[in-house]
Design an enzyme around this catalytic site. Structure first.
Site, PDB file in Angstrom:
ATOM      1  N   HIS A 117      -4.412  -7.845  -0.269  1.00  0.00           N
ATOM      2  CA  HIS A 117      -3.716  -6.587  -0.066  1.00  0.00           C
ATOM      3  C   HIS A 117      -2.873  -6.566   1.208  1.00  0.00           C
ATOM      4  CE1 HIS A 117      -3.055  -2.344  -0.777  1.00  0.00           C
ATOM      5  NE2 HIS A 117      -3.551  -2.015   0.400  1.00  0.00           N
ATOM      6  N   ASP A 161       0.851  -1.185   0.000  1.00  0.00           N
ATOM      7  CA  ASP A 161       0.000   0.000   0.000  1.00  0.00           C
ATOM      8  C   ASP A 161       0.894   1.246   0.000  1.00  0.00           C
ATOM      9  OD1 ASP A 161      -3.119   0.592   0.395  1.00  0.00           O
ATOM     10  OD2 ASP A 161      -2.031   2.071   1.572  1.00  0.00           O
ATOM     11  N   TYR A 200      -3.549  10.934   0.930  1.00  0.00           N
ATOM     12  CA  TYR A 200      -4.107  10.773  -0.409  1.00  0.00           C
ATOM     13  C   TYR A 200      -4.108  12.100  -1.168  1.00  0.00           C
ATOM     14  CZ  TYR A 200      -5.579   6.017   0.634  1.00  0.00           C
ATOM     15  OH  TYR A 200      -5.582   4.678   0.941  1.00  0.00           O
TER      16      TYR A 200
END
Length: 415
Positions: free
Chosen positions: A372, A177, A312
């Site tokens: 993930h 990630d 983000y």
């Protein structure tokens, strides 16, 4: 230089009481008939988890378990941002020449992801590792950053300076990630210190006949429409694009708007994270206690549950996009040996040849299960890949001078 001090997590009773009040006063929405997971986290699941969180979940038990880990804090100076409190787990191996490895998490994970691989990698089984797993700034028990512009380059700087502070001028990295992207930027910025990197979120791009002629030919030969792996990857990528990427659009544009809900409603935070734990894993059998501990790390975090969203937007709007942005992490980064582990339920799945456009690959594997959160879902598999990559005969064997992961036991040293 700021000292390195042991750290104990201790959430005040008043905060736990406030949490209980909020859970008890939750107003639930209704739901379409037979909606399942198509519309997001199912109402029945969220009601069950909220009830369990309120009536049965024991944070103090989870907190005590986390406090059994070797937790530390220090302050790291990041250029232009001043000193930042960094929390980290630091487990040393008894093997005298253990390899120092930085483990970097992402969202909605935390330092907690390292806990299953920690006893495996730091055991006397060789090659062995010293493991450093920080809470990224704005996550967990590190401090918040309130100045704009804290993007991948700054996270990389904080992690790199932490390794130097601990006395490791040469080290290796592992990430998924955001941890993948941060460690990739570390490889780009600090190639004389990052001696090798392993990632489990593989991106890359299709090789072109000009940039990677041999990989281009291999890719053409292996890209049969009848290839089962290719078909599965296409389905996963289509799902992510059409059904699974809404969170990223919101968090990359207006994270502050979402912050009010996640900071005020523990049930809202639970639903937001639980959806990802379900959708991003490969049928992993999450227990209610696991889910609530992951969510509680965010609810009880030092910066608050919404600070983690800022990465983000900061990365999407960084002035250094061309040099240190997300796209740069998917392109060729020279000098640092790279290891790749492909998992079939990653957010996006790319062919092996695409991964080899990211840098000098010395190890690559494809798994038949896993998603993930590899370190949590299949820790033994990830540990096996790291041991193969860094063990004798592996592509990154002996990359850290004087620390090959072997040798006699020296006893568990303390800071």
């Amino acid at each position: 230089m700021a000292p390195i001090e042991p750290f104990t997590i201790s959430i005040p009773d008043e905060k736990l009481q406030q949490l209980s009040q909020k859970l008890a006063n939750t107003t639930f929405p209704d739901e379409l008939n037979e909606a399942g997971w198509d519309h997001g986290a199912p109402l029945a699941d969220i009601k069950r988890l909220t009830k369990y969180w309120l009536e049965s979940y024991d944070w103090r038990k989870a907190e005590a378990k986390i406090n059994e880990l070797p937790n530390y804090k220090t302050q790291i100076e990041v250029d232009g941002f001043g000193s930042i409190d960094i929390h980290f787990v630091y487990q040393k191996s008894p093997i005298e020449r253990a390899i120092p490895l930085l483990f970097s998490h992402g969202w909605p994970g935390s330092f907690l992801e390292v806990t299953k691989i920690l006893p495996l990698l730091t055991s006397s089984t060789t090659p062995s590792f010293h493991i450093i797993a920080p809470s990224l700034p704005n996550f967990g028990f590190s401090s918040a950053v309130h100045k704009r512009g804290f993007a991948l380059a700054q996270h990389a700087e904080a992690c790199h300076k932490l390794m130097l502070r601990l006395g490791y001028p040469e080290y290796v990295t592992q990430g998924g990630d955001w941890g993948c992207m941060i460690t990739r930027i570390m490889s780009l910025r600090y190639p004389s210190h990052v001696m090798a990197a392993h990632i489990n979120m593989v991106r890359g791009h299709a090789p072109s006949p000009l940039s990677h002629p041999l990989l281009y030919l291999q890719h053409k030969l292996l890209s049969s429409p009848h290839n089962k792996n290719n078909n599965n990857a296409a389905e996963r990528n289509k799902w992510m694009l059409q059904e699974g990427s809404g969170y990223r659009a919101l968090q990359s544009t207006k994270p502050q708007t979402l912050a009010y809900s996640l900071s005020d409603s523990p049930t809202g935070l639970l639903a937001w994270i639980y959806e990802k734990l379900h959708d991003w894993t490969d049928a992993y059998p999450w227990t209610d206690d696991e889910i609530l501990t992951w969510v509680s790390i965010y609810w009880h975090s030092t910066p608050g549950p919404a600070a983690s969203l800022r990465i983000y937007r900061e990365v999407a709007h960084t002035d250094d996009e061309q040099r240190f942005g997300r796209e740069r992490t998917e392109r060729w980064i020279p000098k640092v040996p790279l290891g790749l582990s492909h998992f079939p339920r990653e957010l996006t799945v790319v062919p092996r040849t695409w991964g080899r456009t990211m840098g000098p690959v010395v190890f690559q594997s494809e798994k038949d299960r896993g998603g993930h959160f590899a370190a949590w879902e299949c820790p033994e598999v990830l540990v096996g890949d790291l041991r193969t990559m860094f063990g004798r005969g592996g592509g990154a064997a002996g990359v850290v001078r004087g620390r090959d992961g072997y040798g006699v036991e020296a006893g568990r040293a303390k800071l």
